[in-house]
Design a protein around this motif. Structure first.
Motif, PDB file in Angstrom:
ATOM      1  N   GLU A  59      -9.028 -65.651 128.156  1.00 48.02           N
ATOM      2  CA  GLU A  59      -9.209 -64.357 127.487  1.00 48.02           C
ATOM      3  C   GLU A  59     -10.369 -63.535 128.049  1.00 48.02           C
ATOM      4  N   ARG A  60     -10.855 -63.876 129.249  1.00 48.55           N
ATOM      5  CA  ARG A  60     -11.883 -63.056 129.900  1.00 48.55           C
ATOM      6  C   ARG A  60     -11.216 -61.811 130.461  1.00 48.55           C
ATOM      7  N   GLU A  61     -11.841 -60.658 130.232  1.00 45.59           N
ATOM      8  CA  GLU A  61     -11.341 -59.418 130.823  1.00 45.59           C
ATOM      9  C   GLU A  61     -11.952 -59.237 132.203  1.00 45.59           C
ATOM     10  N   GLY A  62     -11.138 -58.730 133.104  1.00 46.46           N
ATOM     11  CA  GLY A  62     -11.611 -58.452 134.441  1.00 46.46           C
ATOM     12  C   GLY A  62     -10.566 -57.672 135.212  1.00 46.46           C
ATOM     13  N   ILE A  63     -10.845 -57.485 136.468  1.00 48.79           N
ATOM     14  CA  ILE A  63     -10.039 -56.624 137.332  1.00 48.79           C
ATOM     15  C   ILE A  63      -9.193 -57.465 138.282  1.00 48.79           C
ATOM     16  N   ASN A  64      -7.989 -57.003 138.534  1.00 47.50           N
ATOM     17  CA  ASN A  64      -7.119 -57.523 139.574  1.00 47.50           C
ATOM     18  C   ASN A  64      -6.057 -56.452 139.815  1.00 47.50           C
ATOM     19  N   ALA A  65      -5.119 -56.726 140.706  1.00 50.05           N
ATOM     20  CA  ALA A  65      -4.057 -55.768 141.000  1.00 50.05           C
ATOM     21  C   ALA A  65      -2.922 -56.494 141.711  1.00 50.05           C
ATOM     22  N   THR A  66      -1.757 -55.879 141.679  1.00 51.92           N
ATOM     23  CA  THR A  66      -0.611 -56.398 142.412  1.00 51.92           C
ATOM     24  C   THR A  66      -0.027 -55.301 143.279  1.00 51.92           C
ATOM     25  N   VAL A  67       0.679 -55.735 144.303  1.00 51.34           N
ATOM     26  CA  VAL A  67       1.435 -54.809 145.134  1.00 51.34           C
ATOM     27  C   VAL A  67       2.885 -55.291 145.141  1.00 51.34           C
ATOM     28  N   GLN A  68       3.806 -54.338 145.046  1.00 53.33           N
ATOM     29  CA  GLN A  68       5.234 -54.642 145.057  1.00 53.33           C
ATOM     30  C   GLN A  68       5.789 -54.290 146.433  1.00 53.33           C
ATOM     31  N   LEU A  69       6.427 -55.274 147.068  1.00 51.85           N
ATOM     32  CA  LEU A  69       7.064 -55.057 148.368  1.00 51.85           C
ATOM     33  C   LEU A  69       8.575 -55.103 148.215  1.00 51.85           C
ATOM     34  N   GLU A  70       9.259 -54.300 149.013  1.00 54.75           N
ATOM     35  CA  GLU A  70      10.718 -54.323 149.090  1.00 54.75           C
ATOM     36  C   GLU A  70      11.118 -54.268 150.550  1.00 54.75           C
ATOM     37  N   ARG A  71      12.369 -54.631 150.813  1.00 53.26           N
ATOM     38  CA  ARG A  71      12.936 -54.527 152.163  1.00 53.26           C
ATOM     39  C   ARG A  71      14.195 -53.674 152.087  1.00 53.26           C
ATOM     40  N   PRO A  72      14.161 -52.508 152.702  1.00 50.32           N
ATOM     41  CA  PRO A  72      15.333 -51.625 152.646  1.00 50.32           C
ATOM     42  C   PRO A  72      16.604 -52.286 153.190  1.00 50.32           C
ATOM     43  N   ASP A  73      16.448 -53.195 154.149  1.00 46.69           N
ATOM     44  CA  ASP A  73      17.615 -53.852 154.733  1.00 46.69           C
ATOM     45  C   ASP A  73      18.154 -54.991 153.870  1.00 46.69           C
ATOM     46  N   VAL A  74      17.403 -55.395 152.836  1.00 49.52           N
ATOM     47  CA  VAL A  74      17.827 -56.448 151.905  1.00 49.52           C
ATOM     48  C   VAL A  74      17.557 -55.917 150.485  1.00 49.52           C
ATOM     49  N   PRO A  75      18.456 -55.077 149.967  1.00 48.15           N
ATOM     50  CA  PRO A  75      18.194 -54.373 148.703  1.00 48.15           C
ATOM     51  C   PRO A  75      17.839 -55.279 147.518  1.00 48.15           C
ATOM     52  N   GLU A  76      18.349 -56.490 147.474  1.00 43.84           N
ATOM     53  CA  GLU A  76      18.065 -57.358 146.337  1.00 43.84           C
ATOM     54  C   GLU A  76      16.727 -58.088 146.459  1.00 43.84           C
ATOM     55  N   TRP A  77      16.033 -57.958 147.590  1.00 48.66           N
ATOM     56  CA  TRP A  77      14.767 -58.661 147.802  1.00 48.66           C
ATOM     57  C   TRP A  77      13.591 -57.789 147.360  1.00 48.66           C
ATOM     58  N   SER A  78      12.684 -58.383 146.614  1.00 46.55           N
ATOM     59  CA  SER A  78      11.401 -57.748 146.316  1.00 46.55           C
ATOM     60  C   SER A  78      10.413 -58.861 146.014  1.00 46.55           C
ATOM     61  N   ARG A  79       9.145 -58.539 146.170  1.00 50.63           N
ATOM     62  CA  ARG A  79       8.105 -59.524 145.895  1.00 50.63           C
ATOM     63  C   ARG A  79       6.871 -58.814 145.381  1.00 50.63           C
ATOM     64  N   GLN A  80       6.272 -59.391 144.361  1.00 49.87           N
ATOM     65  CA  GLN A  80       5.019 -58.890 143.814  1.00 49.87           C
ATOM     66  C   GLN A  80       3.919 -59.858 144.241  1.00 49.87           C
ATOM     67  N   VAL A  81       2.837 -59.324 144.808  1.00 54.07           N
ATOM     68  CA  VAL A  81       1.741 -60.142 145.334  1.00 54.07           C
ATOM     69  C   VAL A  81       0.430 -59.704 144.688  1.00 54.07           C
TER      70      VAL A  81
END
Length: 100
Positions: A59-81
């Protein structure tokens, strides 16, 4: 708030490092992310990430972030990092245009 993260950061150095990664991840940029676990992934950044407030398991508050990647050539693929897991960003295009 309901936003949970494994790791959150409150020290200025870590937050600056996350903010620096945000600047390296423009919307629509084609990148390869080299991760702390030795793996890598490539894709197109959906939107430039934003650092945000999260809570960890203790329950500690702090900072982080994610980035969402996609591949136009593979429409069903995505990944959050999680940004704190990125060691290095390699750009596969030279264009930093098209940001949002």
């Amino acid at each position: 708030m309901g936003r949970a993260a494994e790791r959150v950061y409150t020290d200025r150095t870590s937050i600056r490092q996350l903010e620096s990664l945000v600047e390296e991840l423009p919307a629509n940029g084609h990148v390869v992310l080299l991760l702390k676990d030795g793996s890598s992934c490539d894709g197109v950044v959906v939107t430039r990430p934003n650092v945000q407030l999260f809570r960890d398991a203790d329950e500690r508050e702090g900072i982080n972030a994610t980035v969402q990647l996609e591949r136009p050539d593979v429409p069903e693929w995505s990944r959050q990092v999680w940004l704190d897991q990125i060691v290095r960003v390699e750009h596969l295009d030279s264009c930093m245009a098209g940001e949002n």
